[in-house]
Design a protein around this motif. Structure first.
Motif, mmCIF file in Angstrom:
data_model
loop_
_atom_site.group_PDB
_atom_site.id
_atom_site.type_symbol
_atom_site.label_atom_id
_atom_site.label_comp_id
_atom_site.label_asym_id
_atom_site.label_seq_id
_atom_site.Cartn_x
_atom_site.Cartn_y
_atom_site.Cartn_z
ATOM 1 N N MET A 1 0.850 -1.168 0.000
ATOM 2 C CA MET A 1 0.000 0.000 0.000
ATOM 3 C C MET A 1 0.901 1.238 0.000
ATOM 4 N N SER A 2 0.540 2.201 -0.783
ATOM 5 C CA SER A 2 1.323 3.420 -0.918
ATOM 6 C C SER A 2 0.912 4.451 0.138
ATOM 7 N N TRP A 3 1.867 5.289 0.543
ATOM 8 C CA TRP A 3 1.596 6.324 1.539
ATOM 9 C C TRP A 3 0.731 7.439 0.975
ATOM 10 N N THR A 4 0.627 7.549 -0.351
ATOM 11 C CA THR A 4 -0.197 8.610 -0.938
ATOM 12 C C THR A 4 -1.683 8.385 -0.709
ATOM 13 N N LEU A 5 -2.063 7.168 -0.360
ATOM 14 C CA LEU A 5 -3.469 6.908 -0.031
ATOM 15 C C LEU A 5 -3.878 7.617 1.256
ATOM 16 N N TRP A 6 -2.920 7.933 2.108
ATOM 17 C CA TRP A 6 -3.211 8.556 3.401
ATOM 18 C C TRP A 6 -3.291 10.074 3.304
ATOM 19 N N LEU A 7 -2.828 10.671 2.209
ATOM 20 C CA LEU A 7 -2.777 12.130 2.112
ATOM 21 C C LEU A 7 -4.142 12.816 2.132
ATOM 22 N N PRO A 8 -5.134 12.374 1.352
ATOM 23 C CA PRO A 8 -6.422 13.097 1.390
ATOM 24 C C PRO A 8 -7.089 13.070 2.761
ATOM 25 N N GLY A 9 -7.096 11.923 3.403
ATOM 26 C CA GLY A 9 -7.711 11.832 4.724
ATOM 27 C C GLY A 9 -6.958 12.645 5.766
ATOM 28 N N THR A 10 -5.623 12.629 5.679
ATOM 29 C CA THR A 10 -4.820 13.410 6.612
ATOM 30 C C THR A 10 -5.078 14.892 6.419
ATOM 31 N N ALA A 11 -5.177 15.333 5.173
ATOM 32 C CA ALA A 11 -5.452 16.748 4.900
ATOM 33 C C ALA A 11 -6.830 17.150 5.420
ATOM 34 N N LEU A 12 -7.816 16.290 5.245
ATOM 35 C CA LEU A 12 -9.157 16.603 5.734
ATOM 36 C C LEU A 12 -9.201 16.644 7.257
ATOM 37 N N TRP A 13 -8.551 15.689 7.911
ATOM 38 C CA TRP A 13 -8.527 15.703 9.373
ATOM 39 C C TRP A 13 -7.729 16.880 9.896
ATOM 40 N N ALA A 14 -6.652 17.250 9.190
ATOM 41 C CA ALA A 14 -5.875 18.420 9.612
ATOM 42 C C ALA A 14 -6.709 19.687 9.477
ATOM 43 N N LEU A 15 -7.483 19.786 8.404
ATOM 44 C CA LEU A 15 -8.369 20.934 8.228
ATOM 45 C C LEU A 15 -9.417 20.982 9.325
ATOM 46 N N SER A 16 -9.972 19.835 9.669
ATOM 47 C CA SER A 16 -11.002 19.816 10.714
ATOM 48 C C SER A 16 -10.412 20.143 12.080
ATOM 49 N N ALA A 17 -9.140 19.887 12.298
ATOM 50 C CA ALA A 17 -8.498 20.275 13.561
ATOM 51 C C ALA A 17 -8.035 21.722 13.531
ATOM 52 N N TYR A 18 -7.659 22.226 12.355
ATOM 53 C CA TYR A 18 -7.111 23.578 12.243
ATOM 54 C C TYR A 18 -8.182 24.649 12.437
ATOM 55 N N ILE A 19 -9.384 24.386 11.982
ATOM 56 C CA ILE A 19 -10.463 25.383 12.068
ATOM 57 C C ILE A 19 -10.727 25.796 13.512
ATOM 58 N N PRO A 20 -10.952 24.870 14.439
ATOM 59 C CA PRO A 20 -11.177 25.327 15.816
ATOM 60 C C PRO A 20 -9.919 25.853 16.499
ATOM 61 N N LEU A 21 -8.749 25.307 16.137
ATOM 62 C CA LEU A 21 -7.516 25.779 16.766
ATOM 63 C C LEU A 21 -7.194 27.218 16.377
ATOM 64 N N SER A 22 -7.430 27.575 15.130
ATOM 65 C CA SER A 22 -7.062 28.907 14.655
ATOM 66 C C SER A 22 -8.178 29.929 14.816
ATOM 67 N N GLY A 23 -9.376 29.493 15.083
ATOM 68 C CA GLY A 23 -10.509 30.412 15.180
ATOM 69 C C GLY A 23 -10.326 31.485 16.226
ATOM 70 N N ARG A 24 -9.860 31.114 17.375
ATOM 71 C CA ARG A 24 -9.657 32.093 18.451
ATOM 72 C C ARG A 24 -8.484 33.015 18.152
ATOM 73 N N LEU A 25 -7.472 32.509 17.482
ATOM 74 C CA LEU A 25 -6.307 33.339 17.198
ATOM 75 C C LEU A 25 -6.612 34.415 16.165
ATOM 76 N N LEU A 26 -7.512 34.134 15.246
ATOM 77 C CA LEU A 26 -7.852 35.125 14.227
ATOM 78 C C LEU A 26 -8.703 36.250 14.793
ATOM 79 N N ASN A 27 -9.402 35.990 15.880
ATOM 80 C CA ASN A 27 -10.248 37.009 16.489
ATOM 81 C C ASN A 27 -9.473 37.948 17.404
ATOM 82 N N GLU A 28 -8.301 37.527 17.860
ATOM 83 C CA GLU A 28 -7.514 38.361 18.774
ATOM 84 C C GLU A 28 -6.790 39.449 17.997
#
Length: 87
Positions: free
Chosen positions: A1-28
């Motif tokens: 199995m190639s590691w490129t199969l993990w890239l789309p899911g990792t990007a989506l999970w990173a996006l779903s984690a980044y939105i709440p983490l960065s939300g407060r920082l953008l408001n300050e």
């Protein structure tokens, strides 16, 4: 199995984690310019979380399920981010 199969899911999970983490920082208000450093730290943390979550779900449910749940989580986070900004 190639590691490129993990890239789309990792990007989506990173996006779903980044939105709440960065939300407060953008408001300050940050005159010193430290928000960009904090946002890059949030991005690194989100990428690590995204990879870990996708890897865990990929091994327990399968790679396609991990990516699909990442899409649902990213859309859910985006939806609540938009709703929170309207208040």
């Amino acid at each position: 199995m190639s590691w490129t199969l993990w890239l789309p899911g990792t990007a989506l999970w990173a996006l779903s984690a980044y939105i709440p983490l960065s939300g407060r920082l953008l408001n300050e208000d940050d005159a010193a310019g430290q928000a960009s450093l904090k946002l890059s730290g949030c991005l690194a943390l989100a990428l690590v979380l995204g990879f870990g979550i996708n890897l865990g779900l990929g091994f327990s449910l399968g790679p396609s399920w991990g990516s699909s749940l990442g899409l649902v989580a990213a859309l859910y986070g985006l939806f609540w981010g938009v709703i929170a900004r309207q208040d």
